[in-house]
Design a protein around this motif. Structure first.
Motif, PDB file in Angstrom:
ATOM      1  N   LEU A 123     -41.685  54.533 -14.655  1.00 17.70           N
ATOM      2  CA  LEU A 123     -42.807  54.552 -13.731  1.00 17.70           C
ATOM      3  C   LEU A 123     -43.236  53.115 -13.490  1.00 17.70           C
ATOM      4  CD1 LEU A 123     -44.906  56.223 -12.147  1.00 17.70           C
ATOM      5  CD2 LEU A 123     -46.366  56.083 -14.186  1.00 17.70           C
ATOM      6  N   ILE A 124     -43.198  52.697 -12.241  1.00 18.43           N
ATOM      7  CA  ILE A 124     -43.624  51.346 -11.870  1.00 18.43           C
ATOM      8  C   ILE A 124     -44.951  51.473 -11.144  1.00 18.43           C
ATOM      9  CG2 ILE A 124     -43.070  49.251 -10.586  1.00 18.43           C
ATOM     10  CD1 ILE A 124     -40.091  50.072 -10.863  1.00 18.43           C
ATOM     11  N   VAL A 125     -46.012  51.020 -11.785  1.00 19.22           N
ATOM     12  CA  VAL A 125     -47.355  51.067 -11.206  1.00 19.22           C
ATOM     13  C   VAL A 125     -47.688  49.654 -10.750  1.00 19.22           C
ATOM     14  CG1 VAL A 125     -49.775  51.609 -11.624  1.00 19.22           C
ATOM     15  CG2 VAL A 125     -47.989  52.912 -12.800  1.00 19.22           C
ATOM     16  N   MET A 185     -41.385  65.505 -10.190  1.00 22.15           N
ATOM     17  CA  MET A 185     -40.103  64.820 -10.207  1.00 22.15           C
ATOM     18  C   MET A 185     -39.144  65.671 -11.030  1.00 22.15           C
ATOM     19  SD  MET A 185     -39.072  60.982 -11.437  1.00 22.15           S
ATOM     20  CE  MET A 185     -40.205  60.799 -12.750  1.00 22.15           C
ATOM     21  N   SER A 186     -38.077  66.138 -10.417  1.00 26.19           N
ATOM     22  CA  SER A 186     -37.092  66.914 -11.170  1.00 26.19           C
ATOM     23  C   SER A 186     -35.941  66.000 -11.558  1.00 26.19           C
ATOM     24  CB  SER A 186     -36.600  68.096 -10.339  1.00 26.19           C
ATOM     25  OG  SER A 186     -35.906  67.636  -9.216  1.00 26.19           O
ATOM     26  N   ALA A 239     -52.026  56.372  -9.199  1.00 24.56           N
ATOM     27  CA  ALA A 239     -51.475  56.785 -10.497  1.00 24.56           C
ATOM     28  C   ALA A 239     -52.381  57.816 -11.152  1.00 24.56           C
ATOM     29  CB  ALA A 239     -51.308  55.582 -11.408  1.00 24.56           C
ATOM     30  N   THR A 240     -51.771  58.805 -11.791  1.00 23.28           N
ATOM     31  CA  THR A 240     -52.522  59.862 -12.479  1.00 23.28           C
ATOM     32  C   THR A 240     -52.097  59.925 -13.947  1.00 23.28           C
ATOM     33  OG1 THR A 240     -50.873  61.579 -12.050  1.00 23.28           O
ATOM     34  CG2 THR A 240     -52.578  61.239 -10.358  1.00 23.28           C
ATOM     35  N   PRO A 241     -52.920  60.515 -14.788  1.00 24.35           N
ATOM     36  CA  PRO A 241     -52.531  60.689 -16.187  1.00 24.35           C
ATOM     37  C   PRO A 241     -51.211  61.455 -16.315  1.00 24.35           C
ATOM     38  CG  PRO A 241     -54.874  61.087 -15.981  1.00 24.35           C
ATOM     39  CD  PRO A 241     -54.319  60.942 -14.581  1.00 24.35           C
ATOM     40  N   ALA A 242     -50.997  62.465 -15.479  1.00 24.35           N
ATOM     41  CA  ALA A 242     -49.757  63.247 -15.547  1.00 24.35           C
ATOM     42  C   ALA A 242     -48.534  62.377 -15.279  1.00 24.35           C
ATOM     43  CB  ALA A 242     -49.807  64.404 -14.551  1.00 24.35           C
ATOM     44  N   ALA A 284     -43.577  59.837 -17.777  1.00 22.01           N
ATOM     45  CA  ALA A 284     -42.610  58.730 -17.774  1.00 22.01           C
ATOM     46  C   ALA A 284     -42.135  58.391 -19.183  1.00 22.01           C
ATOM     47  CB  ALA A 284     -43.241  57.495 -17.145  1.00 22.01           C
ATOM     48  N   ASP A 285     -40.888  57.919 -19.253  1.00 26.64           N
ATOM     49  CA  ASP A 285     -40.327  57.445 -20.518  1.00 26.64           C
ATOM     50  C   ASP A 285     -40.625  55.963 -20.744  1.00 26.64           C
ATOM     51  OD1 ASP A 285     -39.034  59.913 -21.260  1.00 26.64           O
ATOM     52  OD2 ASP A 285     -37.597  59.498 -19.667  1.00 26.64           O
TER      53      ASP A 285
END
Length: 83
Positions: free
Chosen positions: A11-13, A1-2, A44-47, A52-53
């Motif tokens: 980030l909405i999981v 994501m740039s 979803a990944t750890p990265a 995400a903020d």
């Protein structure tokens, strides 16, 4: 994501069996506009979490607890470093 470094990201999981949690997550993403990234719990990944903020976790509750798929996401990503 740039994105611009000063621009916060959300980030909405989500996990949904009936569609209700998916609709809630989608509405939240729409309200957050470009700052939001919508990701299914199984993807979803750890990265993603580290990048995400802010977070919004959306899932159905089962007998007072989160859904199994959301719990699995936390178990899989907690304490892991981004690859």
């Amino acid at each position: 994501m740039s994105r611009h470094p000063a621009e916060p990201s959300l980030l909405i999981v989500w996990h949904s069996r009936t569609g209700a949690s998916a609709a809630l997550a989608s509405a939240a993403a729409q309200g957050a506009a470009a700052a939001a990234r919508l990701v299914e719990a199984g993807e979803a990944t750890p990265a993603m979490l580290l990048d995400a903020d802010a977070y919004l976790f959306c899932c159905p509750e089962n007998l007072g607890g989160m859904s199994g798929m959301m719990k699995e996401m936390f178990d899989r990503t907690y304490g892991r470093k981004a690859a």
